[in-house]
Write a protein that holds these residues in place. Structure first.
Motif: not given
Length: 493
Positions: A328-337
Motif C-alpha cells: 500500500l505504501l508503494n501504491i501511495y508513492v507511485k500513484t498519489h504522491r
C-alpha cells in the motif's frame, strides 16, 4: 474678503495641525504604554526557528525588538545544540521565557545581578518556583488598565491560578537552573571573586533543585500512562480510519488513503509521530519477502524544507511491517504522491494533498501538526470512545502487544522445560532454560531494540500498562470472592 478667506484658511490649518499634534501625542503615549505592556508580559518575546544553509535548524529567543537574546543564544550554542534536538531546545527556551516573564514582573535581571556579585537568595528561589508552577495565562490575562502598576504585581490568594502539570513544572525548574548556573559561571569566571561566586552559584543550583521528585523516571512513567485504553478501542480507531469505512470523516479519497497509511504504520510499528513524518521513500525496505521500514537519524537535513524538522528522538532501527502495508505504501508513492506538484523536490513519503482549492500547496512534506489534526478528526467520530487516542498512545499499544508476545514466549519456554524434566532430561532442560529464558534484563533489551532506546530503563514506563491490567484482573477476582456485594433494588434504590 480675500483677507478674511486667508484668515479662515490659516485658522483651519492651525486647528488641523493642532488636531494632528494631539493625535500623534496620544499615539505616542499609546505606543509607550504598549511597549511597557509588552515588556512586563513578555509579549514581544518569541521563539523562532531559522534554517541555515548547512541545513541546521537553530532556535532563537527574540526580544521585543526582534533581536536574539545574547546570553540565551550563548547558552543554546555552547550547551544545547550539540547534544539535543531542536524540539527539546524549544522546550528550554519556553522555560527561559517564563523566567524572563518573572524578571519583568519583578523588575529584575538575574544575570546582571550575578555579574555584580548578587546571587539569588532563597526567597528569590522560592518566589521563582511558585512562578514556575503557574501557567503563563495567569499573568497574560491581567487587565490592561493596570499595566503601569505591574511592578507591584502579585498573585491574589483568592484568585483562581491555573497550574501546570508536575512534569512540566519539573522541566521548567531543571531548564532554568541549567541556564542560570551555566550563564552565571560564564559571567563571573574572570572576576577576582570567581571562586566564591561559583560556590554561591553551586548552592543556588542545589536550592533550585531541592524538593524536586528524585525519581524523574517514575514521574515520566505516570505522565506516559495510557493504560486506561482497552485494546479494542485502538482496533476500532483503525477500522474508522480505513478508506472504505462509512464512518471515515475525510471526503477526499486520496487523503483518506494517506491518513489510513499513517494510522496503520503507527498501529504496526509504534513509531513516534516525528519518526513517521520524517520517513523517506528510501526507508521502505526492498526485500520482497521481509518488508521493513527504517528509522534513520538525519538531523538538520538540507532536503527538508520544514523549519520544525521532524527527527528521530531515539536510535535508528529497522522494523518489520506486513507485506500488505508495504504494498500500500508503494501504491501511495507511485500513484498519489507522484502526481503532486512539489513532491519531486524532496524524498519524504507523506505529503499534503489539496482538500480544496487554495488551502495549501500540494506535495509539501507533511508537518507534525497535520498528523495531530488527522487524529483529532477521527477522534470526533466517537469522542466518548476515542477521547484518549493520540499518535503517541499507539506507541503504548505497540509495547503492550509486545508484552503479550513476551509473556506467551515465557510460557512456551516454561512448558518446554517442564516437558524435558518430565522425560528425565534435567541437563537438557537447564540448557534450554539458560538459552531461552526471558529475564527482566532480556525483556528490556528486546524492548530497547524495538523502540530504539539507548538506555534500557527507557522501556520501563511501557511496562506499566501490563502491570495495571494484571492488577485489575486480580481485583475483579477479589470482588467475585467477596461475601457481601452491593445490592441493587433494595433499600429503596
Amino acid at each position: 474678503m480675500l483677507k478674511n478667506t486667508l484668515k479662515a484658511a490659516n485658522s483651519g490649518l492651525f486647528f488641523y495641525w493642532l488636531k494632528k499634534s494631539v493625535y500623534f501625542f496620544r499615539l505616542g503615549v499609546y505606543i509607550i504604554n504598549l511597549q511597557v505592556f509588552m515588556l512586563i508580559f513578555g509579549l514581544g518575546m518569541k521563539i523562532e526557528i531559522k534554517k541555515f544553509m548547512s541545513g541546521e535548524r537553530y532556535v532563537f529567543l527574540l526580544d521585543d525588538d526582534g533581536m536574539p537574546d545574547f546570553w540565551v543564544t550563548h547558552f543554546v550554542t555552547m550547551k544545547l545544540r550539540k547534544h539535543i534536538t531542536t524540539s527539546s531546545i524549544q522546550q528550554y527556551l519556553k522555560s527561559i521565557k517564563h523566567l524572563k516573564l518573572w524578571e519583568s514582573i519583578n523588575g529584575r535581571d538575574l544575570l546582571e545581578e550575578i555579574y555584580n556579585g548578587v546571587i539569588p537568595t532563597l526567597d528569590d528561589i522560592n518566589a521563582l518556583k511558585e512562578h514556575c508552577s503557574y501557567r503563563a495565562s495567569v499573568f497574560k490575562n491581567q487587565t490592561k488598565t493596570n499595566v503601569t502598576d505591574m511592578g507591584k504585581f502579585h498573585l491574589s490568594k483568592s484568585k483562581d491560578k491555573p497550574t501546570v502539570t508536575k512534569s512540566q513544572y519539573i522541566s521548567r525548574i531543571a531548564h532554568i537552573t541549567e541556564y542560570l548556573h551555566f550563564c552565571g559561571i560564564e559571567r563571573v569566571k574572570k572576576k577576582p571573586s570567581a571562586v566564591q561566586l561559583s560556590d554561591a552559584l553551586n548552592l543556588m543550583k542545589t536550592q533550585l533543585k531541592s524538593d524536586m521528585p528524585k525519581d524523574r523516571l517514575k514521574s515520566k512513567q505516570m505522565a506516559l500512562d495510557k493504560s486506561g485504553i482497552p485494546d479494542d478501542v485502538f482496533e476500532d480507531f483503525v477500522a474508522v480510519a480505513k478508506p472504505n469505512s462509512e464512518h471515515n470523516p475525510f471526503r477526499n479519497p486520496v487523503i483518506r488513503f494517506r491518513n489510513y497509511l499513517i494510522v496503520q504504520i503507527l498501529y504496526e510499528t509504534g513509531f513516534r509521530r516525528s519518526e513517521l513524518a520524517a520517513l523517506r521513500i528510501g526507508d521502505i525496505g526492498t526485500d520482497t519477502d521481509n518488508p521493513t521500514l527504517s528509522i534513520v537519524r538525519r538531523h538538520n537535513s538540507k532536503e527538508d524544507p520544514r523549519l520544525d524538522e521532524p527527527t528521530a528522538k531515539t536510535l535508528g532501527r529497522t522494523v518489520p511491517i506486513s507485506k500488505e502495508l508495504r504494498d500500500l505504501l508503494n501504491i501511495y508513492v507511485k500513484t498519489h504522491r507522484f502526481h503532486t506538484k512539489a513532491a519531486k523536490k524532496h524524498p519524504f513519503i507523506f505529503v499534503s494533498h489539496k482538500a480544496k482549492s487554495g488551502s495549501h500547496e500540494s506535495g509539501q512534506p507533511l508537518v507534525k501538526q497535520t498528523i495531530n489534526d488527522i487524529f483529532n478528526r477521527i477522534r470526533k467520530v466517537n469522542f466518548e470512545r476515542f477521547w484518549g487516542i493520540t499518535p503517541h498512545s499507539f506507541r503504548h499499544y505497540f509495547n503492550h502487544q509486545l508484552s503479550k508476545c513476551i509473556d506467551q514466549e515465557k510460557k512456551a519456554v516454561e512448558e518446554e522445560v517442564k516437558r524435558l524434566e518430565a522425560e528425565g532430561k534435567p541437563q537438557a532442560a537447564k540448557l534450554y532454560a539458560d538459552e531461552n529464558k526471558i529475564t527482566e534484563q532480556r525483556e528490556l533489551e528486546i524492548r530497547a531494540e524495538k523502540n530504539g532506546h539507548s538506555d534500557l530503563n527507557s522501556g520501563r514506563p511501557y511496562l506499566k500498562r501490563t502491570v495495571i491490567e494484571q492488577a485489575n484482573k486480580m481485583r475483579r477476582k477479589m470482588h467475585e470472592n467477596l461475601k457481601h456485594k452491593a445490592e441493587v433494588g433494595v433499600y429503596g434504590y
